[in-house]
Design an enzyme around this catalytic site. Sequence first.
Site, PDB file in Angstrom:
ATOM      1  N   ALA A  69       0.860  -1.178   0.000  1.00 40.01           N
ATOM      2  CA  ALA A  69       0.000   0.000   0.000  1.00 40.01           C
ATOM      3  C   ALA A  69       0.900   1.234   0.000  1.00 40.01           C
ATOM      4  CB  ALA A  69      -0.886  -0.019   1.236  1.00 40.01           C
ATOM      5  N   GLY A 112       0.673  -4.953   0.994  1.00 39.70           N
ATOM      6  CA  GLY A 112      -0.542  -5.035   0.176  1.00 39.70           C
ATOM      7  C   GLY A 112      -0.302  -5.721  -1.165  1.00 39.70           C
ATOM      8  N   GLU A 115      -0.612  -9.251  -0.427  1.00 36.46           N
ATOM      9  CA  GLU A 115      -2.031  -9.493  -0.122  1.00 36.46           C
ATOM     10  C   GLU A 115      -2.875  -9.503  -1.399  1.00 36.46           C
ATOM     11  OE1 GLU A 115      -1.778  -6.298   2.783  1.00 36.46           O
ATOM     12  OE2 GLU A 115      -2.624  -7.638   4.280  1.00 36.46           O
ATOM     13  N   GLU A 135       4.895  -4.986   7.232  1.00 33.83           N
ATOM     14  CA  GLU A 135       4.196  -3.878   7.891  1.00 33.83           C
ATOM     15  C   GLU A 135       4.746  -3.583   9.276  1.00 33.83           C
ATOM     16  OE1 GLU A 135       2.746  -6.399   6.316  1.00 33.83           O
ATOM     17  OE2 GLU A 135       1.211  -5.641   4.959  1.00 33.83           O
TER      18      GLU A 135
END
Length: 261
Positions: A69, A112, A115, A135
């Site tokens: 992200a 992300g 993911e 993260e």
Amino acid sequence: MSEYETILVDRPESAPRVGLITLHRPKALNALNRQLMLEVVEAATAFDRDPEIGAIVITGSERAFAAGADIKEMQPQGFPQVYVDDLFRDWDRLADLRTPLIAAVAGHALGGGCELAMLCDILLAADTASFGQPEIRLGVIPGIGGSQRLTRAVGKAKAMEMCLTGRTMKAEEAERSGLVSRIIPAAELLDEALKVAATIAGFSAPIVAMAKEAVNRSYESTLAEGIRFERRLFHSTFATADQKEGMGAFVEKRTPAFGHH
Ligand SMILES: CC(C)(O)CC(=O)SCCNC(=O)CCNC(=O)[C@H](O)C(C)(C)COP(=O)(O)OP(=O)(O)OC[C@H]1O[C@@H](n2cnc3c(N)ncnc32)[C@H](O)[C@@H]1OP(=O)(O)O
């Protein structure tokens, strides 16, 4: 090629009935900002609704599938905003699609990015791919299902180590651990992913959707419930013309021509 800003969308001639989504924020290693995220979800949903599309490939660049992200976009945000916006909820829409999604991953698939790859139904990795949930280094935890899907894919021991230390996994370890189905030389990755997608898209669309739903159900049910669910879906395949066509073609020693109904 596409009306989007941060992705490219295509229907490659070489792969009939296949939709291709290429993440395209090269300067930021395909970091998943809000814009890119919405575009991916919208493009995938549009392909999913299109009866002429039977499989979708999502890929990135040679250097990065996606480096997570967008940290710069997230950095100034506070709890009330991310909570009220339910940040990343839109990604869940990908998990509800009927059409199989194939992730063709080269380079970094972090946070992300990892993911997003795990939201896909099949993960194909280039020999250059690496996967991780870093993260923890940013003072957060995974937020698009990483702690859940990674654990189901590779088991608690590895998932726990990756989420707690931020260690990344190279392609070989990812294949050994069951995160990816195959490793492919980087130069051949996209062609191979399109081939796999075209194979799937050549089968009966409703039967493919049932097979996908049956496998996914195993994540969410006991073995006995899953087997009962599979049996009912199996029985319902006999209500389709494609079951008649598939079995008829075998008996008549010819190639089936599925009508997707
Ligand atoms: C979704 C959640 C909730 O799970 C949360 C997340 O996903 S958090 C993000 C998790 N990802 C990361 O922590 C990876 C961050 N990136 C890196 O560690 C490195 O960029 C790298 C190891 C992937 C690659 O390193 P390197 O080759 O040295 O390239 P860089 O110079 O670092 O990057 C080039 C360029 O891209 C920008 N970049 C990279 N990743 C992100 C990101 N996740 N968000 C925003 N921008 C990113 C980086 O800042 C560079 O741009 P400039 O600063 O030079 O303009």
